[in-house]
Design a protein around this motif. Structure first.
Motif, short mmCIF file in Angstrom:
data_model
loop_
_atom_site.label_atom_id
_atom_site.label_comp_id
_atom_site.label_asym_id
_atom_site.label_seq_id
_atom_site.Cartn_x
_atom_site.Cartn_y
_atom_site.Cartn_z
N MET A 1 17.89 20.42 -74.99
CA MET A 1 17.61 19.01 -75.16
C MET A 1 16.90 18.43 -73.93
O MET A 1 15.98 17.65 -74.11
CB MET A 1 18.93 18.29 -75.44
N PRO A 2 17.30 18.74 -72.70
CA PRO A 2 16.60 18.20 -71.54
C PRO A 2 15.13 18.63 -71.52
O PRO A 2 14.27 17.90 -71.03
CB PRO A 2 17.33 18.75 -70.34
N GLU A 3 14.86 19.83 -72.06
CA GLU A 3 13.48 20.31 -72.07
C GLU A 3 12.61 19.44 -72.98
O GLU A 3 11.45 19.14 -72.67
CB GLU A 3 13.40 21.77 -72.56
N ILE A 4 13.18 19.01 -74.09
CA ILE A 4 12.44 18.16 -75.03
C ILE A 4 12.14 16.82 -74.38
O ILE A 4 11.04 16.29 -74.50
CB ILE A 4 13.24 17.99 -76.35
N LEU A 5 13.15 16.27 -73.67
CA LEU A 5 12.93 15.00 -72.98
C LEU A 5 11.86 15.14 -71.89
O LEU A 5 11.02 14.25 -71.71
CB LEU A 5 14.23 14.49 -72.37
N ALA A 6 11.86 16.25 -71.19
CA ALA A 6 10.87 16.48 -70.15
C ALA A 6 9.47 16.60 -70.75
O ALA A 6 8.49 16.04 -70.22
CB ALA A 6 11.21 17.74 -69.36
N VAL A 7 9.36 17.31 -71.87
CA VAL A 7 8.07 17.44 -72.54
C VAL A 7 7.61 16.08 -73.05
O VAL A 7 6.44 15.70 -72.91
CB VAL A 7 8.15 18.47 -73.70
N ALA A 8 8.52 15.31 -73.64
CA ALA A 8 8.19 13.98 -74.14
C ALA A 8 7.72 13.08 -73.00
O ALA A 8 6.73 12.34 -73.12
CB ALA A 8 9.37 13.36 -74.87
N ALA A 9 8.43 13.12 -71.87
CA ALA A 9 8.05 12.31 -70.72
C ALA A 9 6.68 12.75 -70.20
O ALA A 9 5.84 11.91 -69.83
CB ALA A 9 9.10 12.42 -69.63
N LEU B 1 4.29 14.09 -71.95
CA LEU B 1 3.27 13.61 -72.91
C LEU B 1 2.98 12.12 -72.72
O LEU B 1 1.84 11.68 -72.81
CB LEU B 1 3.71 13.90 -74.34
N VAL B 2 4.04 11.36 -72.44
CA VAL B 2 3.85 9.92 -72.19
C VAL B 2 2.99 9.71 -70.95
O VAL B 2 2.05 8.90 -70.95
CB VAL B 2 5.21 9.20 -72.08
N VAL B 3 3.29 10.44 -69.88
CA VAL B 3 2.52 10.32 -68.64
C VAL B 3 1.08 10.78 -68.87
O VAL B 3 0.12 10.12 -68.44
CB VAL B 3 3.19 11.14 -67.51
N LEU B 4 0.92 11.87 -69.58
CA LEU B 4 -0.41 12.39 -69.88
C LEU B 4 -1.20 11.38 -70.72
O LEU B 4 -2.38 11.14 -70.48
CB LEU B 4 -0.31 13.73 -70.61
#
Length: 100
Positions: free
Chosen positions: A1-9, A11-14
Motif C-alpha cells: 500500500m505505501p508503494e501505491i501512495l508513493a507512485v500516486a504522489a 504522478l501528482v508531482v510529475l
C-alpha cells in the motif's frame, strides 16, 4: 500500500511539473512569435513575405511626407485646399446674399 501512495504522489508531482513545462513552452512560443513579427518573415513556398516592424514603420513614415502626389500627406493637402476653396466660395456667396 505505501508503494501505491508513493507512485500516486510521484504522478501528482510529475503532472504538476508537466503543467509548468507546458505553460513555459506557451510563453516561449509567444516570445518567438513576437520576435518573428518584429523581424519579419522571408517568403517561402506558398507563403508571401511579411515585412518586419522597422520596414513597416518606414513605409508609414514615407506616407507622411509629400512626394509629388501619391503619398497620404499629398492627398490630405489636396483635400485641405479643396475645402478652403469651398469655404471661400461659400463666404463670397453669403456676403453677396447679405448685400442684396
Amino acid at each position: 500500500m505505501p508503494e501505491i501512495l508513493a507512485v500516486a504522489a510521484g504522478l501528482v508531482v510529475l503532472g504538476g511539473g508537466l503543467a509548468v513545462v507546458v505553460r513555459l513552452l506557451a510563453v516561449i512560443k509567444r516570445v518567438h512569435d513576437a520576435l518573428d513579427d518584429w523581424q519579419g518573415e522571408p517568403a517561402r513556398k506558398g507563403v508571401t513575405a511579411r515585412p518586419g516592424v522597422m520596414e513597416r514603420l518606414a513605409a508609414i513614415e514615407a506616407q507622411l511626407k509629400p512626394n509629388g502626389g501619391s503619398s497620404t500627406r499629398d492627398v490630405v493637402n489636396r483635400v485641405e485646399q479643396s475645402v478652403r476653396r469651398v469655404e471661400d466660395t461659400l463666404a463670397v456667396t453669403l456676403d453677396q446674399r447679405r448685400e442684396d
